[in-house]
Motif scaffolding. Structure first.
Motif, short mmCIF file in Angstrom:
data_model
loop_
_atom_site.label_atom_id
_atom_site.label_comp_id
_atom_site.label_asym_id
_atom_site.label_seq_id
_atom_site.Cartn_x
_atom_site.Cartn_y
_atom_site.Cartn_z
N ASN A 1 0.82 -1.22 0.00
CA ASN A 1 0.00 0.00 0.00
C ASN A 1 0.85 1.27 0.00
OD1 ASN A 1 0.87 -0.88 2.50
ND2 ASN A 1 -0.79 0.08 3.63
N TYR A 2 2.17 1.09 -0.13
CA TYR A 2 3.09 2.23 -0.20
C TYR A 2 3.55 2.43 -1.64
CZ TYR A 2 3.47 1.89 4.90
OH TYR A 2 3.20 1.86 6.24
N PRO A 3 4.20 3.58 -1.93
CA PRO A 3 4.81 3.76 -3.27
C PRO A 3 5.85 2.69 -3.56
CG PRO A 3 4.70 5.85 -2.07
CD PRO A 3 4.31 4.78 -1.10
N LEU A 4 6.12 2.47 -4.84
CA LEU A 4 6.98 1.37 -5.25
C LEU A 4 8.37 1.43 -4.62
CD1 LEU A 4 6.12 0.92 -9.04
CD2 LEU A 4 5.47 -0.53 -7.13
N GLU A 5 8.98 2.64 -4.55
CA GLU A 5 10.33 2.73 -4.00
C GLU A 5 10.34 2.38 -2.51
OE1 GLU A 5 8.49 6.89 -4.10
OE2 GLU A 5 8.69 5.15 -5.44
N VAL A 6 9.27 2.74 -1.79
CA VAL A 6 9.17 2.38 -0.37
C VAL A 6 8.94 0.88 -0.22
CG1 VAL A 6 7.90 2.77 1.78
CG2 VAL A 6 8.30 4.67 0.20
N GLN A 7 8.14 0.33 -1.11
CA GLN A 7 7.90 -1.12 -1.10
C GLN A 7 9.20 -1.90 -1.24
OE1 GLN A 7 4.84 -2.69 -3.68
NE2 GLN A 7 3.69 -0.77 -3.62
N PHE A 8 10.05 -1.46 -2.19
CA PHE A 8 11.31 -2.17 -2.38
C PHE A 8 12.18 -2.07 -1.14
CE2 PHE A 8 15.84 -2.00 -3.53
CZ PHE A 8 15.99 -3.33 -3.91
N PHE A 9 12.23 -0.91 -0.51
CA PHE A 9 13.04 -0.74 0.71
C PHE A 9 12.55 -1.69 1.80
CE2 PHE A 9 13.74 1.30 4.85
CZ PHE A 9 15.13 1.41 4.83
N ILE A 10 11.22 -1.78 1.97
CA ILE A 10 10.66 -2.68 2.98
C ILE A 10 11.00 -4.13 2.64
CG2 ILE A 10 8.50 -3.56 3.95
CD1 ILE A 10 7.33 -0.75 3.58
N TYR A 11 10.85 -4.48 1.36
CA TYR A 11 11.15 -5.85 0.92
C TYR A 11 12.61 -6.21 1.18
CZ TYR A 11 11.84 -9.77 -2.31
OH TYR A 11 12.16 -10.99 -2.86
N PHE A 12 13.53 -5.28 0.86
CA PHE A 12 14.96 -5.55 1.03
C PHE A 12 15.30 -5.71 2.51
CE2 PHE A 12 19.50 -4.16 1.03
CZ PHE A 12 19.98 -5.19 0.24
N ILE A 13 14.73 -4.88 3.37
CA ILE A 13 14.96 -5.01 4.81
C ILE A 13 14.43 -6.34 5.32
CG2 ILE A 13 14.42 -4.05 7.09
CD1 ILE A 13 16.47 -2.45 5.50
N HIS A 14 13.25 -6.74 4.83
CA HIS A 14 12.69 -8.04 5.22
C HIS A 14 13.63 -9.18 4.82
CE1 HIS A 14 8.17 -6.76 5.59
NE2 HIS A 14 8.94 -6.25 6.53
N MET A 15 14.19 -9.11 3.63
CA MET A 15 15.08 -10.16 3.18
C MET A 15 16.35 -10.21 4.04
SD MET A 15 13.65 -11.76 0.59
CE MET A 15 12.10 -11.52 1.45
N LEU A 16 16.94 -9.06 4.32
CA LEU A 16 18.18 -9.02 5.11
C LEU A 16 17.96 -9.52 6.54
CD1 LEU A 16 19.93 -5.69 4.03
CD2 LEU A 16 20.52 -8.03 3.38
N THR A 17 16.78 -9.31 7.07
CA THR A 17 16.46 -9.77 8.42
C THR A 17 15.82 -11.16 8.44
OG1 THR A 17 14.34 -8.59 8.33
CG2 THR A 17 16.21 -7.43 9.31
N LEU A 18 15.82 -11.81 7.26
CA LEU A 18 15.26 -13.16 7.10
C LEU A 18 13.78 -13.22 7.46
CD1 LEU A 18 18.15 -15.49 8.35
CD2 LEU A 18 17.67 -14.66 6.04
#
Length: 334
Positions: A74-91
């Motif tokens: 529900n966020y803009p695409l660039e914010v979505q990617f940042f959230i996704y990348f943080i989720h991946m790094l934190t497993l």
């Protein structure tokens, strides 16, 4: 440039590589569908799990909303990617829709099976490829060299999946000296005897059928090149014994073998689904194969990121080994 500066530089380069690959996967699975007006959250649920609910449509919509919040759709695409990348790094890889288990836990539980399956053959193959490649280089253009190279060529061109299926059928179905599926046996390991009973045939296939031909050819060619190089000629002119000269050439020649081994290990640890599916070994390849068949996107995404992260860490380790072993690498970064 010292070792510390070199490692920092390589770490930054590997992190950028991880960021680029993660962005590519994110765009493929999450970014592009949204640009086309499709909500990718629908790919992360299993509709069959809502059939027994009192209101299946409402339960499905609540699940979609939960995924939207979790992935930040529900966020803009660039914010979505940042959230996704943080989720991946934190497993924080999400939850498996079938058993509602954490994807990270699901994948990590499969990792030991793949490690036991792949590591022993990789170690043996690497040592054997270095030894046979060295012998072929030292005995170049002789019958020994021709015999070793012919083996490498035949091994490289073997139809892997056909040989695997044939040997499984021979030992498990025809001769009945190996279980048709070892899935139940590997769930309750007790001792090394059980491991040998389960893994001896897959180890044999991975070692001698999948082979080490590429690494052996790399070792032979690199050592021939180094034996003819100027620094080896200078050592011979200086009166060093041939045994020492060959040892120096061998030490430099193993660099491409180490790099190739790291690449092979990156693929091997992902789980060889031919071996794991045929023999019922519930490793990463087994999990990934059935996740793809069941359209379990969270497992596919999570395993893709973990394997990419693993491969990048492995290549970073290769950079360190190359810096320590090869003096030319140290000179090139000064």
């Amino acid at each position: 440039m010292g070792l510390a500066s070199y490692l920092v530089k390589r770490a930054v380069e590997r992190l950028i590589l991880l960021l680029i690959f993660t962005a590519f996967v994110w765009m493929l699975v999450l970014g592009i569908p949204q640009l086309l007006g499709i909500n990718p959250a629908y790919h992360f649920i299993n509709p069959s799990e809502f059939l027994h609910s009192k209101n299946p449509e409402l339960a499905e919509q609540l699940a979609i909303q939960s995924i939207d919040r979790g992935l930040g759709l529900n966020y803009p695409l660039e914010v979505q990617f940042f959230i996704y990348f943080i989720h991946m790094l934190t497993l924080n890889l999400g939850v498996c829709p079938v058993n509602h288990q954490s994807v990270a836990v699901c994948l990590l539980s499969a990792l030991p099976f793949t490690v036991i399956l792949t590591i022993p053959p990789v170690i043996f193959q690497t040592l054997a490829s270095i030894y046979l490649g060295s012998i072929a280089a030292i005995k170049r253009n002789t019958k020994i060299d021709v015999a070793i190279m012919n083996y490498f060529i035949v091994d490289y061109n073997l139809p892997i999946f056909v040989i695997t299926l044939f040997l499984w059928f021979l030992f498990a179905v025809a001769l009945k000296i190996y279980p048709i599926s070892v899935y139940n046996e590997v769930q309750n390991w007790t001792n090394i005897v059980t491991d040998l009973k389960v893994f001896w045939l897959p180890w044999l296939i991975l070692t001698f059928i999948y082979g080490f031909s590429t690494r052996g050819i790399l070792m032979r060619n690199a050592m021939i090149e180094n034996l003819d190089s100027d620094f080896i000629k200078y050592e011979r002119l200086a009166g060093l014994r041939e045994k020492i000269v060959r040892a120096h050439a061998r030490r430099v020649s193993i660099i491409p073998v180490i790099v190739r081994t790291a690449i092979d290990l990156a693929f091997a640890i992902s789980g060889d689904f031919f071996i794991e599916v045929y023999f019922g070994i519930p490793g990463l390849g087994y999990k990934l194969f059935y996740a793809a068949l069941g359209d379990e996107i969270m497992i596919v995404l999570g395993s893709t990121f973990l394997l990419t992260l693993y491969a990048i860490i492995l290549l970073y380790f290769v950079d360190l080994v190359e810096f320590i072993i090869d003096p030319r690498a140290r000179r090139s970064v000064k």
